[in-house]
Design a protein around this motif. Sequence first.
Motif, PDB file in Angstrom:
ATOM      1  N   TRP A 176       0.834  -1.210   0.000  1.00 26.25           N
ATOM      2  CA  TRP A 176       0.000   0.000   0.000  1.00 26.25           C
ATOM      3  C   TRP A 176       0.866   1.256   0.000  1.00 26.25           C
ATOM      4  CZ3 TRP A 176      -0.075   3.761   3.842  1.00 26.25           C
ATOM      5  CH2 TRP A 176      -1.027   4.778   3.673  1.00 26.25           C
ATOM      6  N   ALA A 177       1.883   1.288   0.885  1.00 18.40           N
ATOM      7  CA  ALA A 177       2.733   2.478   0.994  1.00 18.40           C
ATOM      8  C   ALA A 177       3.496   2.728  -0.307  1.00 18.40           C
ATOM      9  CB  ALA A 177       3.705   2.322   2.160  1.00 18.40           C
ATOM     10  N   ALA A 178       3.980   1.666  -0.928  1.00 22.27           N
ATOM     11  CA  ALA A 178       4.684   1.825  -2.204  1.00 22.27           C
ATOM     12  C   ALA A 178       3.729   2.296  -3.290  1.00 22.27           C
ATOM     13  CB  ALA A 178       5.347   0.510  -2.600  1.00 22.27           C
ATOM     14  N   ASP A 179       2.540   1.731  -3.321  1.00 18.75           N
ATOM     15  CA  ASP A 179       1.571   2.117  -4.343  1.00 18.75           C
ATOM     16  C   ASP A 179       1.112   3.563  -4.182  1.00 18.75           C
ATOM     17  OD1 ASP A 179       1.735  -0.292  -5.613  1.00 18.75           O
ATOM     18  OD2 ASP A 179      -0.121  -1.113  -4.775  1.00 18.75           O
ATOM     19  N   GLU A 180       1.219   4.103  -2.979  1.00 22.63           N
ATOM     20  CA  GLU A 180       0.927   5.527  -2.783  1.00 22.63           C
ATOM     21  C   GLU A 180       1.903   6.394  -3.571  1.00 22.63           C
ATOM     22  OE1 GLU A 180      -1.584   7.406  -0.885  1.00 22.63           O
ATOM     23  OE2 GLU A 180      -2.434   5.483  -1.515  1.00 22.63           O
ATOM     24  N   ILE A 181       3.122   5.919  -3.751  1.00 23.68           N
ATOM     25  CA  ILE A 181       4.094   6.627  -4.593  1.00 23.68           C
ATOM     26  C   ILE A 181       3.619   6.614  -6.038  1.00 23.68           C
ATOM     27  CG2 ILE A 181       6.458   6.566  -5.480  1.00 23.68           C
ATOM     28  CD1 ILE A 181       7.308   5.471  -2.729  1.00 23.68           C
ATOM     29  N   GLN A 182       3.151   5.470  -6.502  1.00 19.19           N
ATOM     30  CA  GLN A 182       2.619   5.384  -7.863  1.00 19.19           C
ATOM     31  C   GLN A 182       1.445   6.343  -8.038  1.00 19.19           C
ATOM     32  OE1 GLN A 182       1.378   1.471  -9.077  1.00 19.19           O
ATOM     33  NE2 GLN A 182       0.608   2.169 -11.037  1.00 19.19           N
ATOM     34  N   ARG A 183       0.537   6.357  -7.064  1.00 21.82           N
ATOM     35  CA  ARG A 183      -0.630   7.236  -7.181  1.00 21.82           C
ATOM     36  C   ARG A 183      -0.221   8.707  -7.202  1.00 21.82           C
ATOM     37  NH1 ARG A 183      -3.185   2.656  -4.799  1.00 21.82           N
ATOM     38  NH2 ARG A 183      -2.315   2.968  -2.732  1.00 21.82           N
ATOM     39  N   ALA A 184       0.809   9.046  -6.430  1.00 18.53           N
ATOM     40  CA  ALA A 184       1.289  10.435  -6.423  1.00 18.53           C
ATOM     41  C   ALA A 184       1.878  10.806  -7.777  1.00 18.53           C
ATOM     42  CB  ALA A 184       2.325  10.621  -5.314  1.00 18.53           C
ATOM     43  N   ILE A 185       2.659   9.904  -8.357  1.00 16.60           N
ATOM     44  CA  ILE A 185       3.239  10.168  -9.679  1.00 16.60           C
ATOM     45  C   ILE A 185       2.133  10.350 -10.717  1.00 16.60           C
ATOM     46  CG2 ILE A 185       4.614   9.151 -11.540  1.00 16.60           C
ATOM     47  CD1 ILE A 185       6.296   7.770  -9.335  1.00 16.60           C
ATOM     48  N   GLU A 186       1.121   9.514 -10.648  1.00 15.13           N
ATOM     49  CA  GLU A 186       0.029   9.616 -11.613  1.00 15.13           C
ATOM     50  C   GLU A 186      -0.769  10.904 -11.428  1.00 15.13           C
ATOM     51  OE1 GLU A 186      -2.043   5.974 -10.920  1.00 15.13           O
ATOM     52  OE2 GLU A 186      -0.796   4.824 -12.319  1.00 15.13           O
TER      53      GLU A 186
END
Length: 448
Positions: A193-203
């Motif tokens: 979840w924490a790593a995917d928050e980075i993806q969501r921020a980039i998007e």
Amino acid sequence: MANATDHLWMHFTRMASYPDGEVPTIVRGDGAYIWDAHGRRYLDGLAGLFVVNAGHGRTELAEAAAKQGAELGYFPLWSYAHPRAIELAERIASLTPGDLNRVFFTSGGSEAVESAWKLARAYFKRVGKPMKHKVVSRYLAYHGTSMGALSITGLPGLKVDFEPLVPGGIKVPNTNFYRAPEHGDSPEAFGRWAADEIQRAIEREGPDTVAAVFLEPVQNAGGCFPPPPGYFQRVREICDAYDVLLVSDEVICSWGRLGEYFGATRYGYQPDIITTAKGLTSGYSPLGAMIASDRLMEPFLTETGMFAHGVTFGGHPVSCAVALANLDVFAREDLNGHVRANEAAFRATLEKLLDLPIVGDVRGDGYFYGIELVKDKTTRPMFTDAESERLLRGFLSHALFDAGLYCRADDRGDPVIQLSPPLVADQQHFDEMEQILRTVLTKAWSLL
């Protein structure tokens, strides 16, 4: 010394804290101990400031500095080189993971982080992606005090006096599993979840605008947040998918702090850039570095190519000589191996404190730990600002030092005590820390 406040402006210090009192003045160190001007001994539970990894009183490091100073005290790296910088860059490159072979020296950690952001921006301009300039970092993370590094830092309280900062800093959640009850007992799920928050921020920002992600292997501020299993591997996948550079900020986590030369090695991920300082010289002389992959150097190898950045004292001959001698100590005494052999005992000794009602969590890796303090172990309510002030500055900071332990009582987040001793520490030092902490924290609970 009574006149310390007359002219000396101390860093991150409430100068009004000493209106009539004496400023603690440290005059000597040996191994894991320091002495003040009155001759009183303290256990250095923070290695100065996560710095004195090889321990105090290393005469061979002082002698290396004196020898180099007599031979060549200074020369810049601006279109010139000197032997110690060449030798140290080669040695660092031999220790880094993967193809991180390009070493850009600085004076310290903030400059290394600043250099990494500037390199990320300049690199993407040269490869035809000029809009990629933003950086992602974690909430509560500390990355330095210069204006760029402060913009990457995720501590709101440190920024207020200096805003507006450099635009482009994006914040995502950190990896404090203790404060993530919604993820149950699954560190793996939390890490994903924490790593995917980075993806969501980039998007959200637009991948064509994001240049880099800055992460510490173990986040310092907030109290030593280790990465959940699989976290960095997922972050690497995300960075590759969106052509974003992964910067491993290892100003603290390199040079044995986690039992390896680099934290990225410990956790098995490949950064594009490593920033480092502190333990590179064990603090005997100031030095930092930005270490970049060969790929990032390529656009600057054209006939007119230049990374238009530099600092006067980056790669100072004396500091480089000290760093080389420091790495000799690491190799000769296997300090990394010493940390790996003793880290389980360090953790187990600190975890004895979990029987105290004020101790909620003990977390970290290697020789780098945080102890989170709580009012209630079951509900884990947050401390108010007034409670935190009274607990940390009103009592703990002074009481721990008076009891013979130099460490950090910090409230950049929930109140924690941080421990990061010299890498020469062993069980006798762990026991001494635990005993002092037990006595002082027991009293602190009675005052809450």
